[in-house]
Structure formats: C-alpha cells, structure tokens
Design a protein around this motif. Structure first.
Motif, mmCIF file in Angstrom:
data_model
loop_
_atom_site.group_PDB
_atom_site.id
_atom_site.type_symbol
_atom_site.label_atom_id
_atom_site.label_comp_id
_atom_site.label_asym_id
_atom_site.label_seq_id
_atom_site.Cartn_x
_atom_site.Cartn_y
_atom_site.Cartn_z
ATOM 1 N N ASP A 84 29.419 34.961 50.266
ATOM 2 C CA ASP A 84 29.484 34.489 48.885
ATOM 3 C C ASP A 84 30.493 35.297 48.074
ATOM 4 N N VAL A 85 30.477 36.607 48.243
ATOM 5 C CA VAL A 85 31.427 37.463 47.517
ATOM 6 C C VAL A 85 32.864 37.121 47.930
ATOM 7 N N CYS A 86 33.096 37.032 49.230
ATOM 8 C CA CYS A 86 34.449 36.719 49.712
ATOM 9 C C CYS A 86 34.895 35.328 49.260
ATOM 10 N N GLY A 87 33.983 34.366 49.321
ATOM 11 C CA GLY A 87 34.310 33.012 48.878
ATOM 12 C C GLY A 87 34.670 32.964 47.406
ATOM 13 N N GLN A 88 33.899 33.660 46.576
ATOM 14 C CA GLN A 88 34.190 33.674 45.142
ATOM 15 C C GLN A 88 35.524 34.366 44.834
ATOM 16 N N LEU A 89 35.805 35.456 45.549
ATOM 17 C CA LEU A 89 37.099 36.132 45.358
ATOM 18 C C LEU A 89 38.248 35.204 45.746
ATOM 19 N N GLY A 140 42.643 31.617 44.195
ATOM 20 C CA GLY A 140 43.189 30.262 44.259
ATOM 21 C C GLY A 140 43.310 29.633 42.885
ATOM 22 N N ALA A 141 42.299 29.810 42.054
ATOM 23 C CA ALA A 141 42.326 29.244 40.705
ATOM 24 C C ALA A 141 43.464 29.848 39.887
ATOM 25 N N ASP A 142 43.682 31.149 40.074
ATOM 26 C CA ASP A 142 44.768 31.803 39.339
ATOM 27 C C ASP A 142 46.144 31.300 39.771
ATOM 28 N N ALA A 143 46.246 30.761 40.991
ATOM 29 C CA ALA A 143 47.533 30.293 41.509
ATOM 30 C C ALA A 143 47.786 28.811 41.225
ATOM 31 N N LEU A 144 46.819 28.121 40.639
ATOM 32 C CA LEU A 144 46.979 26.692 40.373
ATOM 33 C C LEU A 144 47.906 26.435 39.193
ATOM 34 N N PRO A 145 48.595 25.299 39.228
ATOM 35 C CA PRO A 145 49.362 24.906 38.039
ATOM 36 C C PRO A 145 48.398 24.520 36.919
ATOM 37 N N PRO A 146 48.869 24.399 35.703
ATOM 38 C CA PRO A 146 47.980 24.047 34.585
ATOM 39 C C PRO A 146 47.259 22.718 34.838
ATOM 40 N N GLY A 180 27.372 42.095 43.973
ATOM 41 C CA GLY A 180 28.549 42.161 44.836
ATOM 42 C C GLY A 180 29.776 41.549 44.193
ATOM 43 N N ILE A 181 29.621 40.407 43.555
ATOM 44 C CA ILE A 181 30.762 39.740 42.915
ATOM 45 C C ILE A 181 31.250 40.553 41.733
ATOM 46 N N MET A 182 30.340 41.115 40.956
ATOM 47 C CA MET A 182 30.765 41.910 39.810
ATOM 48 C C MET A 182 31.560 43.135 40.257
ATOM 49 N N VAL A 183 31.050 43.855 41.241
ATOM 50 C CA VAL A 183 31.737 45.057 41.728
ATOM 51 C C VAL A 183 33.065 44.685 42.387
ATOM 52 N N ALA A 184 33.058 43.655 43.225
ATOM 53 C CA ALA A 184 34.285 43.256 43.923
ATOM 54 C C ALA A 184 35.347 42.752 42.951
ATOM 55 N N SER A 185 34.942 42.002 41.940
ATOM 56 C CA SER A 185 35.936 41.509 40.984
ATOM 57 C C SER A 185 36.553 42.665 40.199
ATOM 58 N N LEU A 216 36.808 45.915 41.405
ATOM 59 C CA LEU A 216 37.599 46.755 42.314
ATOM 60 C C LEU A 216 38.808 46.031 42.898
ATOM 61 N N ILE A 217 38.643 44.780 43.280
ATOM 62 C CA ILE A 217 39.711 44.064 43.980
ATOM 63 C C ILE A 217 40.614 43.296 43.020
ATOM 64 N N LEU A 218 40.007 42.593 42.065
ATOM 65 C CA LEU A 218 40.792 41.784 41.131
ATOM 66 C C LEU A 218 41.170 42.548 39.868
ATOM 67 N N LYS A 219 40.649 43.760 39.732
ATOM 68 C CA LYS A 219 40.931 44.608 38.569
ATOM 69 C C LYS A 219 40.449 43.981 37.263
ATOM 70 N N GLU A 220 39.375 43.201 37.346
ATOM 71 C CA GLU A 220 38.791 42.626 36.139
ATOM 72 C C GLU A 220 37.950 43.690 35.438
ATOM 73 N N PRO A 221 37.904 43.654 34.108
ATOM 74 C CA PRO A 221 37.094 44.650 33.405
ATOM 75 C C PRO A 221 35.605 44.405 33.629
ATOM 76 N N ALA A 222 34.841 45.484 33.632
ATOM 77 C CA ALA A 222 33.381 45.409 33.737
ATOM 78 C C ALA A 222 32.794 46.321 32.667
ATOM 79 N N THR A 223 31.938 45.752 31.833
ATOM 80 C CA THR A 223 31.372 46.506 30.719
ATOM 81 C C THR A 223 30.070 47.189 31.125
ATOM 82 N N ARG A 224 29.632 48.113 30.302
ATOM 83 C CA ARG A 224 28.340 48.773 30.540
ATOM 84 C C ARG A 224 27.202 47.759 30.526
ATOM 85 N N ARG A 225 27.307 46.778 29.675
ATOM 86 C CA ARG A 225 26.267 45.749 29.585
ATOM 87 C C ARG A 225 26.200 44.952 30.900
#
Length: 119
Positions: A15-20, A25-31, A84-89, A91-100
């Motif tokens: 699930d984590v790998c699929g979501q990543l 893929g979504a980031d690479a799509l045209p508008p 897993g998705i929160m941590v992976a996003s 660490l891998i995607l460099k997305e921000p993660a808040t304390r909340r």
C-alpha cells in the motif's frame, strides 16, 4: 513469524509503495484541463502503471489475509499504512509533516496496538 504477520506487513508495504507510485505518477501528469493529453497519460504514465501493478499484488495478499483472520482484526491492522504513507511521503517525497500529523499517526498506531493485542 506467522504467515499472517508476514502477509499483513507485505500488504502495508504494498500500500505504501503503491501510494508513492501514484503520487509520483500524478505529479507527472499534464493538467487535467487538457483532456486530450491528460486521459491518455492516465493509462501510459509509468508510475501510475507501477502503482496499479503493486495494487494487483496487494489484492492477492489481502485475500490471503482475509482467509486467515477476521476482517475486524485484519482491517485495523492494515491501517498501519497511514503511518507508513505519512513517514514515506516525508522521507522519500520530501513532503512536510506537522506535529499534528505525527500525533494523529501515534494515536492511530496506539489503536492498532490495542486491536493487535486481541490476536
């Protein structure tokens, strides 16, 4: 380690790998406003295809999990994908993660530990 534990871990990893893969893929799509390019890209973008393939594997793993455990136990344990998705996003995607977000993930994990203790 029991087969059930191995399969649950594999399900969460899938699930984590699929979501990543879907996110990449979504980031690479045209508008989406450019339907002539967007729709074909949905079916040809490599990261999206990889995500679908991983979910195919997860489907098979999940069916086996359901053969071994009650849904009321298996589904909450599979919710470890939230952590897993929160941590992976982060660490891998460099997305921000808040304390909340981390606090919520800890609460979810605590709930999962309570459910797991009933096994």
């Amino acid at each position: 380690m029991s087969e059930l534990v191995i399969l649950l871990v594999l399900s969460v990893v899938c699930d984590v790998c699929g979501q990543l893969a879907f996110k990449r893929g979504a980031d690479a799509l045209p508008p989406a406003s450019d339907l002539a390019r967007f729709l074909p890209a949905l079916f040809t973008q490599p990261w999206l295809l990889a995500g679908i393939a991983v979910y195919g594997v997860e489907f098979i793993v999940w069916i086996r999990v359901l053969m071994l455990a009650p849904l009321g136990i298996a589904f909450p344990l599979a919710s470890l994908n939230i952590l897993g998705i929160m941590v992976a996003s982060h660490l891998i995607l460099k997305e921000p993660a808040t304390r909340r977000q981390y606090a919520g993930a800890v609460l979810v994990t605590a709930g999962i530990a309570l459910v797991a203790s009933s096994l």
